[in-house]
Design a protein around this motif. Structure first.
Motif, PDB file in Angstrom:
ATOM      1  N   TYR A  71      22.337  -9.074   7.053  1.00  0.00           N
ATOM      2  CA  TYR A  71      20.911  -9.295   6.759  1.00  0.00           C
ATOM      3  C   TYR A  71      20.613  -8.955   5.301  1.00  0.00           C
ATOM      4  N   GLY A  72      19.612  -9.633   4.723  1.00  0.00           N
ATOM      5  CA  GLY A  72      19.254  -9.363   3.342  1.00  0.00           C
ATOM      6  C   GLY A  72      17.751  -9.335   3.164  1.00  0.00           C
ATOM      7  N   SER A  73      17.325  -9.159   1.911  1.00  0.00           N
ATOM      8  CA  SER A  73      15.903  -9.272   1.609  1.00  0.00           C
ATOM      9  C   SER A  73      15.662 -10.646   0.978  1.00  0.00           C
ATOM     10  N   HIS A  74      14.421 -11.061   0.916  1.00  0.00           N
ATOM     11  CA  HIS A  74      14.100 -12.428   0.500  1.00  0.00           C
ATOM     12  C   HIS A  74      12.919 -12.452  -0.457  1.00  0.00           C
ATOM     13  N   PRO A  75      12.930 -13.388  -1.409  1.00  0.00           N
ATOM     14  CA  PRO A  75      11.728 -13.575  -2.216  1.00  0.00           C
ATOM     15  C   PRO A  75      10.563 -14.013  -1.321  1.00  0.00           C
ATOM     16  N   ALA A  76       9.352 -13.820  -1.822  1.00  0.00           N
ATOM     17  CA  ALA A  76       8.153 -14.020  -1.003  1.00  0.00           C
ATOM     18  C   ALA A  76       8.104 -15.396  -0.340  1.00  0.00           C
ATOM     19  N   HIS A  77       8.558 -16.434  -1.056  1.00  0.00           N
ATOM     20  CA  HIS A  77       8.375 -17.784  -0.504  1.00  0.00           C
ATOM     21  C   HIS A  77       9.322 -18.095   0.663  1.00  0.00           C
ATOM     22  N   ILE A  85      15.628 -14.349   8.661  1.00  0.00           N
ATOM     23  CA  ILE A  85      15.316 -13.016   9.185  1.00  0.00           C
ATOM     24  C   ILE A  85      15.330 -12.035   8.014  1.00  0.00           C
ATOM     25  N   PRO A  86      14.218 -11.956   7.269  1.00  0.00           N
ATOM     26  CA  PRO A  86      14.194 -11.093   6.077  1.00  0.00           C
ATOM     27  C   PRO A  86      14.004  -9.618   6.436  1.00  0.00           C
ATOM     28  N   LEU A  87      14.737  -8.764   5.745  1.00  0.00           N
ATOM     29  CA  LEU A  87      14.450  -7.327   5.813  1.00  0.00           C
ATOM     30  C   LEU A  87      13.326  -7.014   4.831  1.00  0.00           C
ATOM     31  N   ARG A  88      12.480  -6.049   5.157  1.00  0.00           N
ATOM     32  CA  ARG A  88      11.509  -5.571   4.181  1.00  0.00           C
ATOM     33  C   ARG A  88      12.247  -5.020   2.963  1.00  0.00           C
ATOM     34  N   HIS A  92      15.829  -2.865   2.851  1.00  0.00           N
ATOM     35  CA  HIS A  92      17.041  -3.341   2.183  1.00  0.00           C
ATOM     36  C   HIS A  92      17.495  -2.370   1.099  1.00  0.00           C
ATOM     37  N   ILE A  93      16.515  -1.874   0.328  1.00  0.00           N
ATOM     38  CA  ILE A  93      16.844  -0.914  -0.735  1.00  0.00           C
ATOM     39  C   ILE A  93      17.481   0.333  -0.110  1.00  0.00           C
ATOM     40  N   ALA A  94      16.863   0.824   0.962  1.00  0.00           N
ATOM     41  CA  ALA A  94      17.384   2.030   1.623  1.00  0.00           C
ATOM     42  C   ALA A  94      18.775   1.768   2.196  1.00  0.00           C
ATOM     43  N   MET A  95      18.980   0.578   2.747  1.00  0.00           N
ATOM     44  CA  MET A  95      20.287   0.250   3.326  1.00  0.00           C
ATOM     45  C   MET A  95      21.374   0.271   2.248  1.00  0.00           C
ATOM     46  N   ILE A  96      21.093  -0.365   1.108  1.00  0.00           N
ATOM     47  CA  ILE A  96      22.082  -0.394   0.022  1.00  0.00           C
ATOM     48  C   ILE A  96      22.387   1.033  -0.450  1.00  0.00           C
ATOM     49  N   GLU A  97      21.328   1.827  -0.637  1.00  0.00           N
ATOM     50  CA  GLU A  97      21.532   3.223  -1.076  1.00  0.00           C
ATOM     51  C   GLU A  97      22.407   3.978  -0.073  1.00  0.00           C
ATOM     52  N   ASP A  98      22.122   3.813   1.214  1.00  0.00           N
ATOM     53  CA  ASP A  98      22.875   4.566   2.232  1.00  0.00           C
ATOM     54  C   ASP A  98      24.335   4.133   2.278  1.00  0.00           C
ATOM     55  N   ILE A 124      18.211  -4.810  -7.503  1.00  0.00           N
ATOM     56  CA  ILE A 124      18.090  -4.142  -8.811  1.00  0.00           C
ATOM     57  C   ILE A 124      17.364  -2.804  -8.665  1.00  0.00           C
ATOM     58  N   VAL A 125      16.384  -2.744  -7.782  1.00  0.00           N
ATOM     59  CA  VAL A 125      15.714  -1.458  -7.531  1.00  0.00           C
ATOM     60  C   VAL A 125      16.730  -0.459  -6.980  1.00  0.00           C
ATOM     61  N   ALA A 126      17.555  -0.896  -6.036  1.00  0.00           N
ATOM     62  CA  ALA A 126      18.570  -0.001  -5.450  1.00  0.00           C
ATOM     63  C   ALA A 126      19.531   0.502  -6.521  1.00  0.00           C
ATOM     64  N   VAL A 127      19.959  -0.393  -7.427  1.00  0.00           N
ATOM     65  CA  VAL A 127      20.879  -0.002  -8.497  1.00  0.00           C
ATOM     66  C   VAL A 127      20.292   1.149  -9.315  1.00  0.00           C
ATOM     67  N   HIS A 128      19.014   1.044  -9.645  1.00  0.00           N
ATOM     68  CA  HIS A 128      18.437   2.077 -10.513  1.00  0.00           C
ATOM     69  C   HIS A 128      18.112   3.353  -9.755  1.00  0.00           C
ATOM     70  N   LYS A 129      17.800   3.238  -8.473  1.00  0.00           N
ATOM     71  CA  LYS A 129      17.637   4.456  -7.673  1.00  0.00           C
ATOM     72  C   LYS A 129      18.976   5.195  -7.576  1.00  0.00           C
ATOM     73  N   LEU A 130      20.060   4.433  -7.387  1.00  0.00           N
ATOM     74  CA  LEU A 130      21.395   5.052  -7.340  1.00  0.00           C
ATOM     75  C   LEU A 130      21.757   5.643  -8.702  1.00  0.00           C
TER      76      LEU A 130
END
Ligand SMILES: [Zn+2]
Length: 278
Positions: A71-77, A85-88, A92-98, A124-130
């Motif tokens: 599963y992944g995240s999706h742009p708004a459109h 089946i988009p993840l919020r 998704h960010i939390a999943m990548i971090e974990d 990209i948000v996950a990358v910078h949180k990590l």
């Protein structure tokens, strides 16, 4: 370092994973999405592209591959399009971090996300949180490593089109039905001259295609789920794209291996004193 076989974390014993990390502490996380890909390609296309590219990369370089979470995240459109089946973003960010923090416990210190789906909004948000936590992570989208796509493809790259279908024909032809391949639609909300499409080189006066909500919801916009022309797809184009992208990714891995010994955390190293940009 490579014996020609892909090295998947989930296929190894714990001791084998730990032993690998002592010799090479780079790990690859393939990311795709569950998303409709027209009448001719499967809903897991982006996962299969990420898994296929990662597999070829590991065969070539011997690098460790983390399991793809599907599963992944999706742009708004993309939201509201049946069979997506988009993840919020937060999920998704939390999943990548974990996943990446979990892999550090086994001794891995350098991470490359191979994304085969437009989800920079969370990767990209996950990358910078990590990064704030000291973990070196690169998130690349395979089409960003294909700036020379005009040498391979007749049309620009969008969705379930010449590019993605060619890759599917090369990596998983058993799930592709070319008798249903068609041309698709999609009209951006501003003049396309302002938009850097996936994989295309940037020019003056252009924005990256995810820097705005440039598309109407796909469930309104797309008649057959395709943006582009899937009838132009061939297995030869797919092989060229995969070989090109895997070649660049292998160079990146070699660069990281040359600079940082196993066990070294790149963000904790001292600056060398001479800058390539000085
Ligand atoms: Zn796709």
């Amino acid at each position: 370092m490579s014996n020609g076989k892909a090295i998947w974390w989930q296929n190894l014993s714990a001791q084998e994973v730990l032993d690998h990390a002592k010799k090479d502490d780079i790990a690859i996380l393939p990311l795709g999405a569950i998303e409709q890909h027209g009448p001719h390609c499967p809903c897991g296309s982006d996962d299969f592209n990420a898994i296929g590219l990662a597999g070829k990369l590991s065969e070539k370089t011997g690098v460790m591959l983390l399991p793809c979470p599907m599963y992944g995240s999706h742009p708004a459109h993309h939201w509201g399009m049946p069979t997506n089946i988009p993840l919020r973003y937060e999920t998704h960010i939390a999943m990548i971090e974990d996943i990446i923090k979990g892999a550090t416990v086994a001794g891995f210190n350098k991470f490359i996300i191979i994304s085969a789906h437009g989800q920079v909004s969370s990767t990209i948000v996950a990358v910078h949180k990590l990064g704030i936590d000291g973990i070196f992570t690169i998130s690349l989208h395979w089409y960003d490593f294909l700036r020379d796509q005009k040498n391979i493809l007749e049309t620009g790259m969008w969705h379930a089109d010449e590019a993605e279908t060619s890759m599917a024909l090369y990596l998983y032809p058993e799930f592709v039905d070319m008798s249903k391949a068609a041309k698709g639609g999609g009209t951006p909300l501003v003049d396309p001259k302002f938009i850097i499409g996936p994989g295309l080189p940037a020019g003056p006066g252009m924005m990256y295609h995810f820097e705005g909500t440039f598309g109407r919801p796909e469930y309104k916009e797309l008649k057959n789920g395709i943006i582009g022309d899937a009838t132009l797809a061939t297995v030869e184009k797919g092989e060229k794209m995969v070989t090109t992208v895997v070649g660049y990714m292998a160079e990146l891995i070699e660069d990281i291996r040359t600079r940082y010994e196993p066990g070294v955390k790149p963000l904790e190293t001292e600056p060398p004193g001479d800058s390539p940009w000085a």
